[in-house]
Design an enzyme around this catalytic site. Sequence first.
Site: not given
Length: 596
Positions: A295, A439-441
Amino acid sequence: MPAYKAPLDDIRFLLHDVHDIGQLAALPGFEDATPEMIDEVLAGGATFCEEVLFPINQSGDAEGVHFDRGEVRTPAGFKEAYARYAADGWTAVAADANYGGQGLPEMTRFVMEELLCSANLSFSMYPGLSHGAYSALISHGSEELKQRFLPKLIDGSWGGTMCLTEAHAGTDLGIITTKAVPAADGTYAITGQKIFISAGEHDLTENIVHLVLARLPDAPSGTKGISLFLVPKFLPTADGGVGARNAVTCGSVEHKMGIKASATCVLDFDNATGWMVGEAHKGMRAMFVMMNSARLAVGLQGLGLSEVAYQNALAYAKERLQGRSLTGPKNAGGVADPILVHPDVRKGLLRIKALNEGMRSLAYAVGIRIDLEHRHPDAAVRQDAEDMVQLMTPVIKAFLTDKGFDNTNIALQTLGGHGYIKEYGIEQYVRDARIAQIYEGTNAVQALDLVGRKLPMEGGRLVRRFFELVKADVDAAASVDGLEDAAKALGGSLYQLQKATMLLAERGFANPDEAGAAATEYLHLMGYVAVGWQWLRMATVAGAKLAAGTGDRRFLEAKLKTARFYFARVLPETGTLLAAIQSGAAPIMAFDAAEF
């Protein structure tokens, strides 16, 4: 054709003058990591990015990856560039020396990540995923797994991935169905399908180490029943070489809007052999090490693309002749003035510049605290550093990628019609930047993490400590000649953030929809204040250096002017965000589904 030059002057100003990179050499194990040595490493990294990676960025986007019967071939030049990247030691920069790494501070790799993302985001994905796998293994892997897999990840001969998402389970990992069945020899048979797997298959390394979330037969439901497994593409031999092919295959690759030279794969596991990483049913704890690292890296993607887009938009604005200045010709000998004379063009470019430099400083403030968290001998210092890293991780990920995408769009607009044309390169940055918000949350998930987990954590200690740090710098700057207005502006926005925090605490407790409705605005409000905090620190340093007659005068004066622009033209947006938060959930939640 676009161009890129690593912003080393700004990087050195931040590392040396604002964040005191020299303190890292005082940490145990970092004695050789002097500021001069770090400068030398980053200068070499900048040259590699400018001369090796940037020239294959556009061509890689145009060609994309090639998929044929389970095999992926990267675009022309990528394999050679990666071989040189690994041979030059870039895969090992911040890795543990006990397993073959160079043992440099994480801050060094943090800065290098920004340069990689500016030069060639698709390329950066491959070593970036490998470093994430390294992070999870070094934190939670058994010593046997570390000895077998870390040296290969560190020297770059093997790559890594993180396999979380399934077709029915994206953010909601608690409903994944990939299963892991224990075998008599201590391994596990992994069966299931994972989608959206970056670097899941490629031709850059001789092996790929997949970190896979799966469920044991006795697993409880939800995230409390998830375990983490290491599943290599090829099973390692006893001497550490590459053995038989494991039962994991690439079923297809995605055809995407951007990052086209990065392979995004569907992976099928059919009783593939794997080893457990960490404890049973506690895979999320181990995977979060990798996810949080990723993140922060994604936040740097937003910054990196915003930087390269700015450089090219600025160059165009200085050269493109259109119209005359509203106050009279500035290029009397030419047919028109450069578009940089126009206030609206300047406003857009200055917004990007102010956000880029402020976001870079914020990212580096977090990066240096990662090293303090892991190495400082004083437990209180380690705790303060950890608190800041935890609080700012969702802000770095979401704020930097939201503003990165906005900024690449402003850069494209600066070029007008030429911005929409492939040969100028800007349109690729817009397309590439868009995925970083997802992406990555997704950024909405980051906002929920901030208001739902980070604000109440430790009884509110993390956010209170952040407020204290900002308030201390505001109070100190209030009596410094020339910084009074900046201190007043930041103090006002800090008060707005504190007010919004209290409001969320009161309303969110009674009705969770109130927190959900305000989460994104709250994250942006905190982002603007955090970047403003960094601008106040930079302006304080620049003013002191000017008063002392040290440093590059033009560079320092530009810093002060950019700080004034940020406080006058960007920071006031906190008022609008507070007003939106105060409006509550009712205007959003009042609709029935049929009324949309």
